[in-house]
Scaffold this active site. Structure first.
Site, PDB file in Angstrom:
ATOM      1  N   CYS A  70      12.874   3.611  -1.245  1.00  0.00           N
ATOM      2  CA  CYS A  70      12.720   4.735  -0.803  1.00  0.00           C
ATOM      3  C   CYS A  70      12.823   6.160  -0.441  1.00  0.00           C
ATOM      4  O   CYS A  70      12.221   7.350  -0.110  1.00  0.00           O
ATOM      5  CB  CYS A  70      11.243   4.449  -1.055  1.00  0.00           C
ATOM      6  SG  CYS A  70      10.394   3.518  -0.113  1.00  0.00           S
ATOM      7  N   HIS A 107      -1.633   6.809  11.631  1.00  0.00           N
ATOM      8  CA  HIS A 107      -1.007   7.103  10.824  1.00  0.00           C
ATOM      9  C   HIS A 107       0.058   6.241  10.635  1.00  0.00           C
ATOM     10  O   HIS A 107       0.887   6.272  11.062  1.00  0.00           O
ATOM     11  CB  HIS A 107      -1.272   8.841   9.669  1.00  0.00           C
ATOM     12  CG  HIS A 107      -0.965   8.534   8.775  1.00  0.00           C
ATOM     13  ND1 HIS A 107      -1.418   8.794   7.711  1.00  0.00           N
ATOM     14  CD2 HIS A 107       1.130   8.740   8.557  1.00  0.00           C
ATOM     15  CE1 HIS A 107      -0.158   8.636   6.576  1.00  0.00           C
ATOM     16  NE2 HIS A 107       0.310   9.290   7.463  1.00  0.00           N
ATOM     17  N   HIS A 110       1.737   4.686   3.957  1.00  0.00           N
ATOM     18  CA  HIS A 110       1.251   4.161   2.838  1.00  0.00           C
ATOM     19  C   HIS A 110       1.485   2.439   2.111  1.00  0.00           C
ATOM     20  O   HIS A 110       2.705   2.240   2.140  1.00  0.00           O
ATOM     21  CB  HIS A 110       1.424   5.424   1.550  1.00  0.00           C
ATOM     22  CG  HIS A 110       0.537   6.758   1.666  1.00  0.00           C
ATOM     23  ND1 HIS A 110       1.396   7.854   2.655  1.00  0.00           N
ATOM     24  CD2 HIS A 110      -0.624   7.405   1.682  1.00  0.00           C
ATOM     25  CE1 HIS A 110       0.197   8.724   2.601  1.00  0.00           C
ATOM     26  NE2 HIS A 110      -0.419   8.663   2.277  1.00  0.00           N
ATOM     27  N   ASP A 114       3.584  -2.072  -6.116  1.00  0.00           N
ATOM     28  CA  ASP A 114       5.151  -1.802  -6.604  1.00  0.00           C
ATOM     29  C   ASP A 114       6.290  -2.954  -5.365  1.00  0.00           C
ATOM     30  O   ASP A 114       7.326  -2.656  -6.029  1.00  0.00           O
ATOM     31  CB  ASP A 114       5.367  -0.703  -7.300  1.00  0.00           C
ATOM     32  CG  ASP A 114       5.825   0.484  -5.572  1.00  0.00           C
ATOM     33  OD1 ASP A 114       5.748  -0.407  -4.767  1.00  0.00           O
ATOM     34  OD2 ASP A 114       6.423   1.316  -6.258  1.00  0.00           O
ATOM     35  N   ARG A 122       4.067  -3.344  -1.190  1.00  0.00           N
ATOM     36  CA  ARG A 122       5.095  -2.437  -0.091  1.00  0.00           C
ATOM     37  C   ARG A 122       4.348  -1.433   0.118  1.00  0.00           C
ATOM     38  O   ARG A 122       3.745  -0.037   0.592  1.00  0.00           O
ATOM     39  CB  ARG A 122       5.860  -1.077  -1.091  1.00  0.00           C
ATOM     40  CG  ARG A 122       6.860  -0.369  -0.815  1.00  0.00           C
ATOM     41  CD  ARG A 122       7.662   0.037  -1.534  1.00  0.00           C
ATOM     42  NE  ARG A 122       7.345   1.369  -2.415  1.00  0.00           N
ATOM     43  CZ  ARG A 122       7.208   2.475  -2.304  1.00  0.00           C
ATOM     44  NH1 ARG A 122       7.621   3.013  -1.833  1.00  0.00           N
ATOM     45  NH2 ARG A 122       5.959   3.110  -4.333  1.00  0.00           N
ATOM     46  N   CYS A 124       4.765   1.254   3.697  1.00  0.00           N
ATOM     47  CA  CYS A 124       5.580   2.265   2.552  1.00  0.00           C
ATOM     48  C   CYS A 124       5.526   2.805   3.991  1.00  0.00           C
ATOM     49  O   CYS A 124       4.852   4.133   4.063  1.00  0.00           O
ATOM     50  CB  CYS A 124       6.083   3.456   1.449  1.00  0.00           C
ATOM     51  SG  CYS A 124       7.773   4.592   1.378  1.00  0.00           S
TER      52      CYS A 124
END
Length: 135
Positions: A70, A107, A110, A114, A122, A124
Site C-alpha cells: 500500500c 496521529h 489508520h 484486510d 492492517r 497502516c
C-alpha cells in the site's frame, strides 16, 4: 495512563531536537498523511521496535510488520491493547478508523480489516510518526 500534553510550539521543538523528518509535526499533530512509498520505514525490514516519534511509546514490533503493497509501513498488531487508541475518522468523504498514540495523542495512521491472519488487521502507519529502535 495519562496523556502527555504540550503546546504546538513545544511539539515542534521536540521533533526538531530529535531530528524527526520534516513532515513529522504535520502528520502527528495535524493528522496529515505522507505520500505513499515515500516514508523511510515503508521498505525497512530490520529487527526491532517501532516507537512513537513524539513520546517514544512502544507501538509495534518488527515481527508484526508485513508488506501490504500500500506504500506505508503496515503491521498486523500493536505491542499491547493499550498502545494505540482508535477513533472513527469520517474525513475526506470516507469512513475509516484513525489510530493515535494512547500516551501522547499523536496521529499515526489508520487501521483496516484486510490484514493477515491471525488478527486480520492492517495498521497502516506514517513513517513520519515512527522512530525505530534496533534490537
Amino acid at each position: 495512563m495519562s496523556k502527555i500534553e504540550k503546546t504546538e510550539q513545544a511539539w515542534r521543538e521536540l521533533l526538531a531536537a530529535k531530528g524527526a523528518e520534516p513532515a513529522a509535526f504535520a502528520v502527528t499533530r495535524q493528522a496529515a498523511t505522507e505520500r505513499p512509498f515515500t516514508g523511510k520505514y515503508e521498505g525497512h525490514w530490520a529487527n526491532g521496535i517501532y516507537r512513537c516519534v513524539c513520546c517514544d511509546a512502544e507501538l509495534f514490533k518488527s515481527d508484526t510488520k508485513f508488506d501490504a503493497g500500500c506504500g506505508w509501513p503496515s503491521f498486523s498488531q500493536a505491542t499491547s491493547d493499550q498502545a494505540i487508541e482508535e477513533r472513527v475518522d469520517i474525513s475526506h468523504g470516507m469512513r475509516r478508523v484513525e489510530t493515535v498514540c494512547t500516551q501522547c495523542g499523536a496521529h499515526l495512521g489508520h487501521v483496516f480489516e484486510d490484514g493477515p491472519a491471525p488478527t486480520g488487521l492492517r495498521y497502516c502507519m506514517n513513517s513520519a510518526s515512527l522512530d525505530f529502535e534496533a534490537l
